[in-house]
Design an enzyme around this catalytic site. Structure first.
Site, PDB file in Angstrom:
ATOM      1  N   GLU A 133      59.362  16.198  63.332  1.00  0.00           N
ATOM      2  CA  GLU A 133      58.038  15.928  62.777  1.00  0.00           C
ATOM      3  C   GLU A 133      57.122  15.282  63.802  1.00  0.00           C
ATOM      4  OE1 GLU A 133      58.692  13.706  59.214  1.00  0.00           O
ATOM      5  OE2 GLU A 133      59.281  15.485  58.050  1.00  0.00           O
ATOM      6  N   HIS A 166      55.033  17.353  53.065  1.00  0.00           N
ATOM      7  CA  HIS A 166      56.067  16.663  52.290  1.00  0.00           C
ATOM      8  C   HIS A 166      56.013  16.996  50.799  1.00  0.00           C
ATOM      9  CE1 HIS A 166      56.439  14.307  55.997  1.00  0.00           C
ATOM     10  NE2 HIS A 166      57.623  13.928  55.549  1.00  0.00           N
TER      11      HIS A 166
END
Length: 236
Positions: A133, A166
């Site tokens: 990420e 997310h």
């Protein structure tokens, strides 16, 4: 955006979508839960290796310590952890006070449930996920935006993208705030390893905290936090 960063993003998207490849075969698999966990760990690991190969000419930014001493990296990483915690709890208070959103992330709870059943999944949460990420959202996306706009808008935009991935839109403010802190760490230290360390630490703390309590205890803690929020805003 440099071509290598485009490849980085494509690799990440392909990894996140890789489950579609095996979905038609799922009815033929006896233990689907074990397979899903194993597949996730494998695809995350493969994606990370590919991303590191893509960035092989920039690996000195990952390992070389001449410009920044180890002590400085540790100090900034520790400071980053504190800043993330502050931004996280501030965002939670704002979500509660302004939008009436209860504390507790469904995305986090789902991940913890998987980790309880298959501890190896913690490798994704604490190691593979944070590294990937940060390479994608901070180095590639934020880094490219920062060359074209000021820090605030670059960090905000990349933070929103980070939050959206997310899939926990109720807490998009919290994820965006955290993403902006990681972007700040990257800019201040000019080393992606610092937000990576902070990200890994925050996720690991969350894992330890969640797994050390049973689901009923977590629910009680959420209720206590909600009561505290009501007290802070003058509720009855």
């Amino acid at each position: 955006m440099p071509r290598k960063y485009i490849y980085l993003i494509i690799t990440y998207v392909a990894m996140q979508s890789s489950g579609l490849l095996v979905q038609p075969f799922m009815p033929l698999i006896e233990n689907q839960d074990v397979f899903i966990v194993a597949w996730s760990v494998m695809t995350f690991a493969v994606a990370l290796v590919i991303c590191l190969i893509i960035l092989r000419h920039e690996m000195k930014d990952f390992f070389q310590l001449r410009e920044k001493k180890i002590g400085s990296i540790i100090l900034w990483s520790f400071l980053g952890i504190i800043l993330v915690m502050i931004s996280q709890y501030t965002a939670i208070i704002i979500e509660q006070v302004v939008f009436g959103i209860k504390p507790g992330s469904k995305n986090t709870m789902d991940l913890m449930n998987v980790a309880r059943q298959a501890p190896i999944f913690i490798v994704i949460i604490s190691v593979l996920g944070p590294i990937l990420e940060e390479l994608v959202f901070r180095k590639a996306i934020f880094g490219s935006l920062y060359k074209r706009m000021n820090f605030f808008f670059a960090a905000l935009l990349s933070g929103v993208i980070f939050a959206a991935v997310h899939m926990d839109f109720e807490h998009i403010l919290t994820y965006t705030a955290i993403g902006m802190v990681f972007a700040f760490l990257y800019v201040e230290t000019k080393r992606i390893i610092v937000p990576i360390i902070a990200h890994m630490a925050i996720n690991t703390f969350a894992v330890i905290g969640q797994l050390s309590m049973d689901p009923e205890e977590i629910e009680r803690q959420m209720e206590k936090m909600e009561q505290l929020m009501m007290i802070l805003i003058g509720g009855q």
